[in-house]
Write a protein that holds these residues in place. Sequence first.
Motif, PDB file in Angstrom:
ATOM      1  N   UNK B  28       0.851  -1.197   0.000  1.00  0.00           N
ATOM      2  CA  UNK B  28       0.000   0.000   0.000  1.00  0.00           C
ATOM      3  C   UNK B  28       0.880   1.237   0.000  1.00  0.00           C
ATOM      4  N   UNK B  30       0.341   5.406   0.595  1.00  0.00           N
ATOM      5  CA  UNK B  30      -0.531   6.518   0.977  1.00  0.00           C
ATOM      6  C   UNK B  30       0.293   7.790   0.881  1.00  0.00           C
ATOM      7  N   UNK B  56      -6.702  -1.474  -5.639  1.00  0.00           N
ATOM      8  CA  UNK B  56      -7.810  -0.759  -5.003  1.00  0.00           C
ATOM      9  C   UNK B  56      -7.298   0.650  -4.678  1.00  0.00           C
ATOM     10  N   UNK B  57      -8.024   1.659  -5.148  1.00  0.00           N
ATOM     11  CA  UNK B  57      -7.481   3.015  -5.083  1.00  0.00           C
ATOM     12  C   UNK B  57      -8.519   4.041  -4.688  1.00  0.00           C
ATOM     13  N   UNK B  58      -8.090   4.995  -3.878  1.00  0.00           N
ATOM     14  CA  UNK B  58      -8.829   6.233  -3.629  1.00  0.00           C
ATOM     15  C   UNK B  58      -7.903   7.355  -4.039  1.00  0.00           C
ATOM     16  N   UNK B 120     -12.899  11.539  -2.578  1.00  0.00           N
ATOM     17  CA  UNK B 120     -11.898  10.841  -3.375  1.00  0.00           C
ATOM     18  C   UNK B 120     -12.629   9.904  -4.337  1.00  0.00           C
ATOM     19  N   UNK B 121     -11.990   9.635  -5.451  1.00  0.00           N
ATOM     20  CA  UNK B 121     -12.540   8.629  -6.355  1.00  0.00           C
ATOM     21  C   UNK B 121     -12.349   7.247  -5.747  1.00  0.00           C
ATOM     22  N   UNK B 122     -13.082   6.290  -6.265  1.00  0.00           N
ATOM     23  CA  UNK B 122     -12.873   4.892  -5.891  1.00  0.00           C
ATOM     24  C   UNK B 122     -12.661   4.088  -7.153  1.00  0.00           C
ATOM     25  N   UNK B 123     -11.686   3.182  -7.101  1.00  0.00           N
ATOM     26  CA  UNK B 123     -11.393   2.333  -8.255  1.00  0.00           C
ATOM     27  C   UNK B 123     -11.021   0.936  -7.781  1.00  0.00           C
ATOM     28  N   UNK B 124     -11.579  -0.058  -8.439  1.00  0.00           N
ATOM     29  CA  UNK B 124     -11.127  -1.438  -8.270  1.00  0.00           C
ATOM     30  C   UNK B 124     -10.732  -1.934  -9.662  1.00  0.00           C
ATOM     31  N   UNK B 142     -13.904  -0.921 -12.380  1.00  0.00           N
ATOM     32  CA  UNK B 142     -15.082  -0.120 -12.056  1.00  0.00           C
ATOM     33  C   UNK B 142     -14.574   1.053 -11.251  1.00  0.00           C
ATOM     34  N   UNK B 143     -14.995   2.256 -11.634  1.00  0.00           N
ATOM     35  CA  UNK B 143     -14.480   3.452 -10.986  1.00  0.00           C
ATOM     36  C   UNK B 143     -15.568   4.515 -10.937  1.00  0.00           C
ATOM     37  N   UNK B 181      -4.642   7.026  -1.749  1.00  0.00           N
ATOM     38  CA  UNK B 181      -4.216   5.705  -1.270  1.00  0.00           C
ATOM     39  C   UNK B 181      -4.418   4.680  -2.367  1.00  0.00           C
ATOM     40  N   UNK B 183      -3.548   0.528  -3.149  1.00  0.00           N
ATOM     41  CA  UNK B 183      -3.067  -0.765  -2.648  1.00  0.00           C
ATOM     42  C   UNK B 183      -3.091  -1.771  -3.777  1.00  0.00           C
TER      43      UNK B 183
END
Lengths: 156, 189
Positions: B28, B30, B56-58, B120-124, B142-143, B181, B183
């Motif tokens: 990870x 950050x 996995x991202x923010x 923050x955005x979210x992404x997997x 998916x984001x 962040x 990971x």
Amino acid sequence: MPTPTYTPLATVTLASTTGTITFSSIPATYRDLILICQYTNDSNPLVRFNSDSGSNYSYVRMLGTGSTTASDVSVSQSGLAIATGSATGGQTSIVQIMDYSATDKHKTALIRNGLASTNVNASGNRWANTAAITSVTLQIGTFGIGSTFSLYGVIS
Amino acid sequence: MTLSALGIFSAAGAGGAAFSSDYELIETQILGSTQASIIFSNLGTYSSTYKHLQVRALVRDNRAIGVNVLAGRFNGDTGNNYTGHGLVGNGSTVTAFRTSEVDYLHAGLGAGANATSGEYSATVLDILDAYSTSKYKVTRSLTGVAGGPSVRLYSGLWLNTASITSVTLFDTTASLVAGTRISIYGIKG
């Protein structure tokens, strides 16, 4: 050194109908939560964090019905919309709740939902609160017998 | 109905017992300050351990806009070797696009400086068969950024059969800011 994760925290399969399911006492041990649901519901269920039913949730969503596409946005929802349209058919929802234990960020969630008879959709969501999430509640409508809900924790 | 996640967690082995899983955290990062990119550079170490990788991202960046593209590259490749498709919902319509042989992968989104403070955005992002030496590498993600507003499904292709040794994530027009962040996880197969 890699660390095993994607830890099962709790799961339930309904033996009788219920209107509310709450995962409580969620430890701050993890970075993300993943909620995996397979269910029936006669309304439009919502996910709420820390019992907050105020107008503090927003989303952007896109969906396909099999013949058309659509996208909508809302900034004053009382919970995360995990489904679109009431139905008695089984639907699946996967909710990725990111950085749930952080106290410096609004909480962001990604949702993928499918109901084969109606639509498939995906959304980006925000809970306008920096508090760490300690409980996750699914409510609105009635969840049917056999519905199953599992919560996982992912470290980082 | 109320379930105590804490109680189940304890029963699952947190009380000192080792937890076993085929999904493992590798690293990870950050950000404590603004930075142009995040690089995971030691992924070759795990070529015999994992089959797939997941990011996995923010992300938040400093461009004065609601939402930006989070770009990706493998093994430091800056050539025009990335292709992909996107399905985009912007709150009113759904559109689709294709990119062909460009110099980065569409990995996800970043929330721009105009997004709501604290958002923050979210992404997997899944990188499939990451260590194969016979296949071009494929991805899916998916984001979303609710305040963007934008939600997207991406598919990606790296036109290279090399085993992945590094993943670079960056914003094409801005820098990543503190709090971002990202990971990366390995999935056994």
